[in-house]
Enzyme design. Structure first.
Site, short mmCIF file in Angstrom:
data_model
loop_
_atom_site.label_atom_id
_atom_site.label_comp_id
_atom_site.label_asym_id
_atom_site.label_seq_id
_atom_site.Cartn_x
_atom_site.Cartn_y
_atom_site.Cartn_z
N TYR A 1 -52.05 -42.46 -19.10
CA TYR A 1 -53.09 -43.47 -18.87
C TYR A 1 -54.13 -43.01 -17.85
O TYR A 1 -53.79 -42.46 -16.80
CB TYR A 1 -52.45 -44.75 -18.31
N ARG B 1 -35.92 -60.86 13.45
CA ARG B 1 -35.67 -61.17 12.05
C ARG B 1 -34.58 -62.23 11.92
O ARG B 1 -34.77 -63.26 11.31
CB ARG B 1 -35.29 -59.88 11.31
N ARG C 1 -21.98 -50.21 11.06
CA ARG C 1 -22.29 -50.77 9.75
C ARG C 1 -23.18 -49.82 8.95
O ARG C 1 -24.33 -50.11 8.66
CB ARG C 1 -23.02 -52.12 9.91
N ASP D 1 -42.26 -47.19 -19.39
CA ASP D 1 -40.95 -46.76 -19.91
C ASP D 1 -40.81 -45.25 -20.04
O ASP D 1 -39.80 -44.77 -20.54
CB ASP D 1 -40.71 -47.36 -21.31
N CYS E 1 -45.66 -44.23 -16.70
CA CYS E 1 -45.86 -45.40 -17.57
C CYS E 1 -44.71 -46.38 -17.36
O CYS E 1 -43.79 -46.12 -16.59
CB CYS E 1 -45.91 -44.97 -19.03
N HIS F 1 -28.89 -56.15 15.33
CA HIS F 1 -29.35 -55.11 14.41
C HIS F 1 -30.48 -54.32 15.07
O HIS F 1 -31.35 -54.89 15.72
CB HIS F 1 -29.83 -55.77 13.12
N LYS G 1 -24.76 -54.10 0.20
CA LYS G 1 -25.73 -55.09 -0.29
C LYS G 1 -26.59 -54.46 -1.39
O LYS G 1 -26.55 -53.25 -1.60
CB LYS G 1 -26.59 -55.56 0.88
C1 LIG Z 1 -28.84 -52.98 5.68
C2 LIG Z 1 -28.12 -53.25 6.92
C3 LIG Z 1 -27.25 -52.29 7.46
C4 LIG Z 1 -27.14 -50.88 6.95
O1 LIG Z 1 -28.31 -50.17 7.26
P1 LIG Z 1 -28.47 -48.62 6.86
O2 LIG Z 1 -29.75 -48.23 7.48
O3 LIG Z 1 -28.52 -48.60 5.36
O4 LIG Z 1 -27.29 -47.93 7.39
C5 LIG Z 1 -26.47 -52.67 8.55
N1 LIG Z 1 -26.56 -53.90 9.08
C6 LIG Z 1 -27.41 -54.84 8.58
C7 LIG Z 1 -27.46 -56.17 9.21
C8 LIG Z 1 -28.22 -54.54 7.51
O5 LIG Z 1 -29.09 -55.46 7.05
#
Ligand SMILES: *Cc1c(COP(=O)(O)O)cnc(C)c1O
Length: 390
Positions: A283, A149, A237, A332, A330, A181, A51
């Protein structure tokens, strides 16, 4: 080539006019090495999470390499990302879990995406699209085991399971996965992961009671994969670990974990000056030199993804010597302190191979490594090392 045609600029020969000064080198061999290392820690399938444009590294390029290395699945958050990923990767299962009511899910089913269902409205929407299309949708039911979530509340799993079982019998869906998750897997001492694990197992039992038996149970992110083997189930994952960052450097740094940085962000010195003690820099003059100091100007700033909160601190490496940002970052550019012998045109490593880590930048900027690489501007050129044929 480095972003040619992607940002609407024209590159002259040898990266001449039109090419921005500074860019990220993406080491696909390092990516594969991290993949293999993480894979060696589990017997589960691997869903490589790509992602946010592959955590800033370039979704298409990293996905290609991960598929070639043997990833079983790819995962992205938004359905829009999944649809563009499908254009690049026609065959591999792709999991997606974010879309809103009203989204036309027939596209997702036609693209053979694995659609997560995490709410009653999403269940209705998928069934309606499958009915309309006359095709079977590949689905994964998401359970909220403690992240608060996404996903069905445990109390609503029985109801969802009953609907899914019927839909499966009608050929509208195939329930491939059941997932959740982890909220605190990067804190190995937290009891929360054990609590979530128990809630997850209970949800699987409830599902089974309704006649839904998913082939792929998946729960673990990188932290779960590394630090909680009991969360591996049928698939893990990992995201951040693939890119050579640690989910929590206070537990173990990427280096200690045997992970190699994939992104190396560099630019070049475009101006140098020697200033006396008492000179204000950048700055607000938040830094004032306390001795005669050599300064160098480097054209990458917060608009490119260098965190402004790392003003006066951000570690950079020039000719193998570690130095740091002086004064405010800054939009850039940044000013850095120069070691002796460094000249205009010399390369400056912000983070990655040969320099500080993105995790070190994150620590100094008050954030996490994830945010450092994902915030790198899309306009910053990426060049790929170890690229293999598309
Ligand atoms: C982002 C995400 C992951 C991966 O998480 P990491 O901490 O980057 O390994 C796995 N599952 C879901 C649903 C996520 O949103």
């Amino acid at each position: 080539m480095s972003g040619e045609g992607e940002n609407g600029t024209m590159s002259g020969p040898d990266g001449g006019y039109g090419e921005m000064v500074g860019g990220a080198s993406i080491d696909l061999d390092a990516l594969e090495q991290n993949f293999r290392h993480l894979k060696s820690l589990t017997n589960a399938k691997i869903a490589a999470i790509v992602k946010a444009n592959g955590y800033g590294h370039g979704m298409a390029e990293v996905s290609r390499r991960l598929v070639e290395a043997g990833a079983d699945y790819l995962g992205v958050a938004q359905l829009s990302e999944a649809l563009s990923l499908r254009e690049c990767e026609p065959d591999i299962p792709i999991l997606t879990w974010l879309y809103a009511p009203g989204t036309d899910l027939t596209y997702a089913i036609r693209a053979k995406l694995d659609i997560s269902i995490g709410a009653p409205w999403a269940l209705d929407a998928v069934l309606e699209a499958a009915r309309l299309l006359g095709q079977t949708a590949r689905v994964h039911i998401e359970v909220d085991t403690g992240m608060s979530r996404g996903g069905f509340e445990p109390s609503r799993i029985a109801e969802a399971g009953a609907i899914l079982a019927r839909a499966e019998a009608d050929g509208l869906v195939r329930v491939i996965g059941a997932w959740s998750h982890l909220a605190r897997a990067d804190e190995p001492d937290s009891s929360e992961t054990g609590r979530q694990l128990a809630a997850y197992r209970e949800a699987l039992d409830v599902l089974e009671g309704t006649g839904v038996v998913p082939e792929i149970r998946h729960l673990a992110n990188t932290a779960g994969l590394l630090w909680h083997p009991e969360t591996h189930f049928d698939m893990v994952r990992p995201g951040v670990g693939l890119f050579g960052l640690s989910p929590n450097p206070n537990v173990e740094t990427a280096d200690e974990l045997g992970l190699v940085p994939v992104m190396t962000l560099t630019s070049r010195i475009v101006a140098t000056r020697k200033v006396p003690a008492g000179t204000g820099v950048s700055y607000g003059h938040t830094d004032i030199t306390d001795r005669t100091t050599r300064l160098g100007t480097v054209p990458l700033g917060y608009a490119d993804g260098i965190p402004r909160s790392a003003s006066s601190l951000g570690p950079v490496t020039v000719v193998g010597i570690r130095t740091h940002v002086v004064g405010r970052v800054c939009m850039d550019q940044v000013v850095i302190e120069l070691p002796d012998g460094v000249e205009v045109g010399d390369e400056v490593i912000f983070y990655g191979q040969g320099g500080a880590s993105a995790d070190e930048w994150a620590d100094l900027a008050g954030t996490i490594g994830y945010e450092i690489t994902t915030r790198l501007g899309r306009h910053v050129p990426r060049t790929y090392r170890g690229k293999v044929g598309h």
